[in-house]
Scaffold this motif. Structure first.
Motif, mmCIF file in Angstrom:
data_model
loop_
_atom_site.group_PDB
_atom_site.id
_atom_site.type_symbol
_atom_site.label_atom_id
_atom_site.label_comp_id
_atom_site.label_asym_id
_atom_site.label_seq_id
_atom_site.Cartn_x
_atom_site.Cartn_y
_atom_site.Cartn_z
ATOM 1 N N SER A 78 40.380 58.370 44.478
ATOM 2 C CA SER A 78 39.178 57.515 43.993
ATOM 3 C C SER A 78 37.850 58.222 44.371
ATOM 4 O O SER A 78 37.924 58.999 45.366
ATOM 5 N N VAL A 79 36.766 57.908 43.526
ATOM 6 C CA VAL A 79 35.615 58.646 43.951
ATOM 7 C C VAL A 79 34.642 57.392 44.110
ATOM 8 O O VAL A 79 34.426 56.351 43.144
ATOM 9 N N GLU A 80 33.999 57.421 45.473
ATOM 10 C CA GLU A 80 33.456 56.022 45.666
ATOM 11 C C GLU A 80 34.020 54.616 45.487
ATOM 12 O O GLU A 80 33.555 53.726 45.019
ATOM 13 N N ASN A 81 35.332 54.767 45.716
ATOM 14 C CA ASN A 81 36.427 53.540 45.476
ATOM 15 C C ASN A 81 36.421 53.039 44.149
ATOM 16 O O ASN A 81 36.804 52.056 43.848
ATOM 17 N N LYS A 82 36.218 54.173 43.202
ATOM 18 C CA LYS A 82 36.570 53.856 41.785
ATOM 19 C C LYS A 82 37.359 54.718 41.329
ATOM 20 O O LYS A 82 37.539 56.014 41.375
ATOM 21 N N TRP A 113 39.824 50.523 34.324
ATOM 22 C CA TRP A 113 38.624 51.154 35.142
ATOM 23 C C TRP A 113 38.783 49.891 36.567
ATOM 24 O O TRP A 113 38.524 48.912 36.393
ATOM 25 N N VAL A 114 38.968 50.818 37.730
ATOM 26 C CA VAL A 114 39.290 50.030 38.894
ATOM 27 C C VAL A 114 38.234 50.306 40.093
ATOM 28 O O VAL A 114 38.050 51.225 40.061
ATOM 29 N N ASP A 115 37.455 49.231 40.372
ATOM 30 C CA ASP A 115 36.255 49.364 41.165
ATOM 31 C C ASP A 115 36.705 48.493 42.419
ATOM 32 O O ASP A 115 36.565 47.317 42.323
ATOM 33 N N GLY A 116 36.969 49.301 43.495
ATOM 34 C CA GLY A 116 37.135 48.539 44.854
ATOM 35 C C GLY A 116 36.224 48.741 45.697
ATOM 36 O O GLY A 116 36.312 48.283 46.972
ATOM 37 N N SER A 117 34.700 49.149 45.316
ATOM 38 C CA SER A 117 33.817 49.167 46.221
ATOM 39 C C SER A 117 33.160 48.021 47.002
ATOM 40 O O SER A 117 32.703 48.042 47.813
ATOM 41 N N THR A 169 37.593 44.706 41.131
ATOM 42 C CA THR A 169 37.227 44.572 40.141
ATOM 43 C C THR A 169 37.706 45.458 38.823
ATOM 44 O O THR A 169 37.877 46.540 39.140
ATOM 45 N N THR A 170 37.964 44.914 37.686
ATOM 46 C CA THR A 170 38.677 45.701 36.514
ATOM 47 C C THR A 170 37.797 45.548 35.388
ATOM 48 O O THR A 170 37.197 44.647 35.156
ATOM 49 N N ASP A 171 37.913 46.677 34.534
ATOM 50 C CA ASP A 171 37.354 46.872 33.285
ATOM 51 C C ASP A 171 37.983 47.352 32.204
ATOM 52 O O ASP A 171 39.024 48.441 32.847
ATOM 53 N N VAL A 211 40.859 43.068 26.390
ATOM 54 C CA VAL A 211 39.630 42.869 27.236
ATOM 55 C C VAL A 211 39.846 41.645 28.212
ATOM 56 O O VAL A 211 39.545 41.572 29.198
ATOM 57 N N PHE A 212 40.374 40.497 27.660
ATOM 58 C CA PHE A 212 40.812 39.495 28.461
ATOM 59 C C PHE A 212 41.743 39.468 29.441
ATOM 60 O O PHE A 212 41.726 39.026 30.605
ATOM 61 N N LYS A 213 42.965 40.559 29.078
ATOM 62 C CA LYS A 213 43.844 40.699 30.288
ATOM 63 C C LYS A 213 43.320 41.731 31.226
ATOM 64 O O LYS A 213 43.838 41.751 32.367
ATOM 65 N N ILE A 214 42.468 42.611 30.797
ATOM 66 C CA ILE A 214 42.192 43.638 31.954
ATOM 67 C C ILE A 214 40.833 43.596 32.792
ATOM 68 O O ILE A 214 40.823 43.767 33.799
ATOM 69 N N CYS A 215 39.928 42.855 32.027
ATOM 70 C CA CYS A 215 38.465 42.798 32.406
ATOM 71 C C CYS A 215 38.477 41.304 33.567
ATOM 72 O O CYS A 215 39.164 40.355 33.303
#
Length: 156
Positions: free
Chosen positions: A94-98, A105-109, A114-116, A150-154
């Motif tokens: 990951s780069v900057e916890n992403k 797209w997984v953001d762990g910062s 959180t996902t998108d 979108v509803f399943k991932i975000c």
């Protein structure tokens, strides 16, 4: 039966010449997925039971693995997976916890994940021309699939 389905499986190339697949399950053979799943599960069971501390999160889809470990644990985990199998693994950190995983797209910062939806830079955004002569049920299906994705991932 198993040997008959996996050894010397015939296939025809575009030039109409017939070849025989002689080593393992042929690409596209439904048994290939089953064998791969069983093999990876066997490797995971032996490796993950011996890793200490165990990963905070370990998710796999076919041959793509998402693992949440400390940096110093990643290389020993990769090495253990390779030593217990005939496979070679690559690492994307990951780069900057992403990080991206499959089409997510997984953001762990922020301390929590959180996902998108993630689209590769090469994605043109086209999937089906609405003016095509394709049956309307297929057009509706494409729109429904995008909305469902979108509803399943975000996460927000």
């Amino acid at each position: 039966m198993l040997r008959a389905c996996t050894k010397e499986a015939p296939f025809r190339c575009p030039s109409s010449k017939t070849y025989f697949h002689v080593n393992g399950a042929a690409m596209g053979n439904p048994l290939g997925v089953l064998f791969a799943q069983a093999y990876i599960c066997h490797i995971e069971n032996s490796v993950l039971s011996s890793i200490n501390p165990s990963p905070k999160m370990y998710l796999r889809y076919v041959d793509d693995i998402f693992v949440d470990v400390e940096d110093e644990q990643l290389d020993p985990l990769k090495k253990a997976l390779e030593e217990n199998s005939c496979l070679r693994f690559t690492i994307e950190k990951s780069v900057e916890n992403k990080i991206t995983f499959l089409d997510v797209w997984v953001d762990g910062s922020g301390g929590n994940f959180t996902t998108d939806v993630y689209r590769k830079p090469s994605d043109s955004g086209r999937c089906l021309n609405g003016m095509s002569e394709c049956p309307s049920k297929y057009k509706t299906s494409v729109v429904r699939a995008c909305i469902t994705r979108v509803f399943k991932i975000c996460s927000n």
